[in-house]
Structure formats: structure tokens, C-alpha cells
Design a protein around this motif. Sequence first.
Motif, PDB file in Angstrom:
ATOM      1  N   THR A 175       0.837  -1.198   0.000  1.00 52.08           N
ATOM      2  CA  THR A 175       0.000   0.000   0.000  1.00 52.08           C
ATOM      3  C   THR A 175       0.873   1.250   0.000  1.00 52.08           C
ATOM      4  O   THR A 175       0.630   2.193  -0.756  1.00 52.08           O
ATOM      5  N   VAL A 176       1.902   1.247   0.839  1.00 52.12           N
ATOM      6  CA  VAL A 176       2.794   2.410   0.908  1.00 52.12           C
ATOM      7  C   VAL A 176       3.479   2.635  -0.441  1.00 52.12           C
ATOM      8  O   VAL A 176       3.549   3.763  -0.939  1.00 52.12           O
ATOM      9  N   GLY A 177       3.942   1.550  -1.068  1.00 51.05           N
ATOM     10  CA  GLY A 177       4.589   1.653  -2.372  1.00 51.05           C
ATOM     11  C   GLY A 177       3.647   2.267  -3.401  1.00 51.05           C
ATOM     12  O   GLY A 177       4.020   3.192  -4.141  1.00 51.05           O
ATOM     13  N   ALA A 178       2.414   1.784  -3.428  1.00 50.73           N
ATOM     14  CA  ALA A 178       1.429   2.289  -4.385  1.00 50.73           C
ATOM     15  C   ALA A 178       1.150   3.769  -4.120  1.00 50.73           C
ATOM     16  O   ALA A 178       0.985   4.559  -5.050  1.00 50.73           O
ATOM     17  N   PHE A 179       1.132   4.146  -2.864  1.00 50.18           N
ATOM     18  CA  PHE A 179       0.886   5.528  -2.462  1.00 50.18           C
ATOM     19  C   PHE A 179       1.961   6.447  -3.051  1.00 50.18           C
ATOM     20  O   PHE A 179       1.659   7.458  -3.686  1.00 50.18           O
ATOM     21  N   VAL A 180       3.220   6.061  -2.876  1.00 47.23           N
ATOM     22  CA  VAL A 180       4.329   6.889  -3.355  1.00 47.23           C
ATOM     23  C   VAL A 180       4.295   6.991  -4.885  1.00 47.23           C
ATOM     24  O   VAL A 180       4.402   8.088  -5.450  1.00 47.23           O
TER      25      VAL A 180
ATOM     26  N   LEU B  78       2.747   4.188 -14.523  1.00 49.58           N
ATOM     27  CA  LEU B  78       3.882   3.753 -15.344  1.00 49.58           C
ATOM     28  C   LEU B  78       5.058   4.703 -15.160  1.00 49.58           C
ATOM     29  O   LEU B  78       6.184   4.290 -14.861  1.00 49.58           O
ATOM     30  N   VAL B  79       4.756   6.005 -15.300  1.00 51.21           N
ATOM     31  CA  VAL B  79       5.823   7.009 -15.178  1.00 51.21           C
ATOM     32  C   VAL B  79       6.389   7.015 -13.751  1.00 51.21           C
ATOM     33  O   VAL B  79       7.603   6.957 -13.547  1.00 51.21           O
ATOM     34  N   GLY B  80       5.497   7.057 -12.773  1.00 51.05           N
ATOM     35  CA  GLY B  80       5.932   7.081 -11.373  1.00 51.05           C
ATOM     36  C   GLY B  80       6.724   5.836 -11.015  1.00 51.05           C
ATOM     37  O   GLY B  80       7.767   5.917 -10.369  1.00 51.05           O
ATOM     38  N   GLY B  81       6.227   4.683 -11.450  1.00 51.50           N
ATOM     39  CA  GLY B  81       6.888   3.420 -11.134  1.00 51.50           C
ATOM     40  C   GLY B  81       8.293   3.362 -11.716  1.00 51.50           C
ATOM     41  O   GLY B  81       9.245   2.988 -11.038  1.00 51.50           O
ATOM     42  N   ILE B  82       8.410   3.761 -12.979  1.00 56.00           N
ATOM     43  CA  ILE B  82       9.717   3.676 -13.647  1.00 56.00           C
ATOM     44  C   ILE B  82      10.711   4.651 -13.028  1.00 56.00           C
ATOM     45  O   ILE B  82      11.863   4.300 -12.749  1.00 56.00           O
TER      46      ILE B  82
ATOM     47  N   PHE C 246      11.398   8.510  -0.277  1.00 54.31           N
ATOM     48  CA  PHE C 246      10.563   9.511   0.389  1.00 54.31           C
ATOM     49  C   PHE C 246      11.094  10.934   0.167  1.00 54.31           C
ATOM     50  O   PHE C 246      10.327  11.892   0.209  1.00 54.31           O
ATOM     51  N   GLY C 247      12.399  11.043  -0.108  1.00 59.03           N
ATOM     52  CA  GLY C 247      12.938  12.343  -0.496  1.00 59.03           C
ATOM     53  C   GLY C 247      12.320  12.795  -1.812  1.00 59.03           C
ATOM     54  O   GLY C 247      11.884  13.943  -1.962  1.00 59.03           O
TER      55      GLY C 247
END
Lengths: 289, 417
Positions: free
Chosen positions: A223-228, A242-246, A269-270
Amino acid sequence: MMHLWLQIILNGLLQGGILGISALAFSLQWGVMNLINLAHGSFQILAAYLALVLLQRLGLDPFLAMPLVFLIFFAGGYLLQFGIINRVVSGNLFMTLLLTYGLDFVLANSMILLFTADYKSVNTSYANSSWHLLGLQFPIVRTLALVFLLILSLLLWLFLEYTRAGRAIRATSMSTEPARLMGLRIPKVYALTFGLSSGLAAVGGIFYGLSNAFSPAAGGPLTVGAFVVTILGGVGTSWGPLVGGIILGVLDAVGSVILGPTYVNVITFGLLLLILILRPNGILGRAAA
Amino acid sequence: MRKPSKRAGWLGVAALSLTLILAGCGSAATGPSSTGNSAGGTIKIGAPDARTGSLANEGKLVHDGYTLWQNLINKQGGLKVNGKKYKVEVVFKDDQSNPTNSASLTEQMYTQDGIRLFLSPYASPNIFSATTVAERHKVPMIAAGGGAKSIFTRGYKYVFSSYPYSGEYLGSVLDLLATKGIKTVAFLHADDLFSQEADQGGEAYAKSHGFDVVYSAQYPSNATDLTSQLAQIAQKKPDALIGTGHFQEAVLLVKEAKQMNVNFKAIAFTVGPSMPSFAKTLGKDSEGILGASLWTPDLPYKDSVFGTAANYAKLYKEAFGVEPDYHSAMASAAAEMMGLAIEKAGSTNPQKVRDALANLGTVSLFDGTFTVEANGSISGLKLPVIQVQNGQTVTVWPGDFSKNLKDMPLPAWNKRQ
């Protein structure tokens, strides 16, 4: 040396696929319903268990089982939204957080009762194998995750852009009152959105189950990963995950080699803070409303 | 505005009842409220335990370890205190794997249930917080499930343990690797208390025993991708990889080492291989992997309660249907230490039991021979090493057990069937 860096950047790209496919559903729920689904990770773990059961009991390959798991989760998500979440989703954000937090608890502990707290993994013959190309290693599951993410993002975009139901979802996400006045039945639109995103979450969960070991308690970090990733890419955009993940995957991979893997969370988190300051709506999000 | 549908109502009821059922599970284990330590001829011993939450897996192993001791003692008539036999009852309360709950449940059992003797919950952080409460009330707590040194460096007088320090876990593994001509080692560890201490101890031991540590890094717990670290390690071509982390990370490292085709002569983990689910999860890819362990049923130790280590395994399997893992055995050993101390003290008075524990000196139990140190920790336990062979764990260290070793060096990933 050059070769090492190519492999590391490739690893980051592929990890981006795993991160992005997990965030697809989360982003949709947040963008359309302003719903931050804290049970998102547990949905994914449940899907991984379902894939495992189908593999062990029926010998059904996880990729063949995917449409079935998608449909089951679509139906479950639809009913859940229609019956429970719709009751609080239009109210205070705090109420939806509380509800999904509770839902996460019920899901995680039900899974302990059903599957025990033992770690499992969806282990197929190809789960730990790679393709070798240009001297680089392409782990099969991770590579497919990126391919699926591309296809699903495209399909989601086409659906939201060109279908009646998709346009209804977009209209509702812009503003509920006018959408209601136009004759849209908001609870149905929401249920459709949640059903769709639950199905997408399940696909992400199957990929997670293939690439990692999981237990009923493994949902939280997902959940935290998906949030970021959602914040990075832009809430509610089809291409944001896609963009955020990459971006996150590559930065983490490169950063973990230069600074050491201890600093992965600092980098993650930075980056999140930086985006919140510079582009609060995410990289693909519309400029400040 | 919205008309509540019937289906929605039922879903609500179903969700609510499920919640209640789950809540009930947590408290069902606590049993009837107790009225003191030895009321009605029963000695009550409190134990916060991780029945639910992220540690539920190991929590169950500890729970079963305590329970096995309790049932066996009661079957043998009870603990002999001043010539009279008393039954024992371990009172469990679910701390949901949360250290804060471990502390508040210990407090609750002390104040509300009048319990004065304690066994610990699982995992160092939970022990760390629960022991604070025990120390404050001056009641003994024996830790089973965490070897963090920091538990014992606080000057506490009421905290004891059946576990050696985490820093000692890897000594036996390195001794074994040395006999196989392994020179260069890469270390990867998670960032929690236990893994850090085990890794530091292991690296220090390696350096002082002639190994070349060519790579060392710490990753955040619950890491889901370590491919880049493996790519880096591959450049250094170490003989062995030693991973100190959690079960899921050990599985991840094996999966990804194979995906990246990074080969080692030996792979060893602190947590993972000794659990049956490791071989089940990884299948053939787990073959030949070494695991640091604290106890195996093959060890040549015995005592009067459980008999031999092998007999312990037999009793455990009869009671719970599965082979015991070291978490269970060490928990049983902690409970056994409590029993020994009560009998030696001839009392259930917490101060007297504490003094008896402090003066146990060197004891031999089914898990080995060890000495209780002044700070409550133990020393001298000879730790075994296990190897996964045909999906089973086989003891391959110490001493003569090394003739059981197979697959050294490990076959390359692409040479395995």
C-alpha cells in the motif's frame, strides 16, 4: 562497468513495472473517488493467494488464471463498494481511511485463518528464470510485469477516453454534483470504478506473488509503495503509475548502488517530498488546480 | 439520500461478525480470569504472544513450544515445589505482533490477573518492551525469540533468555565454510535490530578468521528487489553469500540470484532455510542452501523433561503434527528454565525465582549445555548449521555432522535440473 550500469538501470526499469502495476488500481480509486484505499495491499495479497490456490488445486497457470482472478475481484470489488464503501465515500476523508483500515485488518487476519501466517510464493517453472538478451538478464516475470503495465495503462486510457462508462467515470471524478445532474448514478459509477480497480489490483497481486514471497501481513508495504508511485505519477492519470513506477524504480536501483541499499527509503521519500513541493499534482497531473 | 439495499445490510453484518470472530480469537486464549500464581494448585505463567499480525508465523512456533512444555509437565504430575506437585498453566495474550501491546499486556497480566512469572513474546523489539514492564515490577521474564544484545545491556536484573546473542549466530556457518576452502564472502543484511547484530557479529568473526569480506550492505526490511545488489556482488565474484534478514528476503535473494544467474560456492542465511516453508516455497532452487540454526532434532543433548532432542521432536510432532523448528525448541527450553528455577527456589515468589534463575550456572537441557550469565543472557551453546537436501533440512555442523554435507560447491543455476 558500463555493462553493470546497463543491467542496474534495466533492473530499475523492471522494478518500475512491478511498482507501477501495483499502483494502477490505487491511483484510479484515489483519482476518481478521492478514496485512499488502505486495504489495497491486502487485496493484492489475497489475489496472490487465489492464484496460488488455483495453481496448486487445479494446476492453472497464474497467467491463464489472470482473467478469472480479475473477474472474481471485479465482482467482489463492485459489491464491496456498492454495499459498504459507498456509504461513507462521499463524506469525510477520515471515514474512508478508517473504513479501509478496518477492511485491511479483516482481510489480513482472515487470510491468517485461511492460509496460516506461513510464507508462500507462486512458484512456476519460469518464475525464477530469465531471458538473456544483448548480454543482459531479463527476469521473465518482471519483464512481463512491465509489458502488462504498458498494455493495461493503454487499455485503461482507451477505456476512460473513448467508452461511455469511461467517460462517466471521468465526469464523476471531475465533479460529482454536475455528473449527478446529468443523470449519472454516482453509486453505480463508483462501484464500477472500484470493481475495475480491484481487478487491476489483483493482476498486480499475481505479479507480486510470482516475484516475491508473501504472507497475509505483506499488504502494508505494498500500500505504501502504491501511495508513493501514485503521488509521483499523478493521481488518477492512466499513465501516472507507469511514469511514477519507472522513475522510482530506476532512481532506487541507481541510488542503492551509489549510496548503498540502506538509503533506498531515503531516496523514495525524499523524491516524494520533492514532488509534493514542486509538482503537488504529480508529474503527469494537471498543474495546480 | 441513498437507499440502503438489503444486500448492503447483510454485507455489513457479515463484516461485523467476522471482526467479532477475529477479536474473539484474540481473547479466547486467555481463558478464565486467574486469581494468582498458585491458586488452586496451578502455577500461572504469563506470555504475551504474536497470535496475529506480522509475526504470527514465528509467534505460533513459540506458542507451541511453551504449550508443549506445559502439557508435558502436567502429564508428569506437575512441578515439584517444596515436596508438593503443582500444575502449570501458560496464560497467553495476543500482542498482535506489536511491541507496545507486548508491554501493555504484560502490565495487564501483572495488575489484573496477578501473574508474577513471565515468558516472553516473540522477536527482539517485543521482548525489549515487555521486559521493561517485568523489570519495573521486579518479576522475572525469560526471553525466547530474540537474541538482541541490547536487551541485556540495560542493567536489568529480572530478564533472562534461552537464546544466545544474535552476534553469535553465524560463527558455526563460517567455521563450516572455512573447512571447505571458502575465502571470499559477501554479506547482505536487513536493517532491523536482530539482523544488524547478527551481521556485525558474523563480519567480525569472518575477518578475524581469515576470510576476505568483499561486499557488505544493509537493505531496508521488506525489500522487494535486490537485483542491483546482486549485480554488484557478481562483479566481486565472492565464494559465498551470507544473508541476514527475514524469511521473505532470503527467498527473494535466491529467486533473484537465479534470475540474474549469479553463482556462489555456498549460500547461507540466518533466517529461512530452517523453516519447512523455505524448501516448499523455492522448490529445487533451495537445494544445498545452508542455514544458521539454534537447534536441530539430531543434536546429542538430553534432559529429564523432554528426554533427547530426537524425543522432543517426536513429542512435538505428536502434539502439533509438524516437525519442530528451533523457535519452538528454544521456547520450550525457556519454559523449562522457568520450571527448573521454580523447583530450585521451592517457591513461586518472583524474587526467589529470579534469584534461582540468576544462580542456575551451567545447565544441560535437550537444546544443549549453556551458562546463565550475570546479565541474564546465556553463553556456551554450540550452534548447529543445517542444509536443505531433497526438500528436508539436514544437520551438517558441528563436528561429525559435516559428513552429511552435499553440493559443496553449489552447482551453477543453469547446471541444475
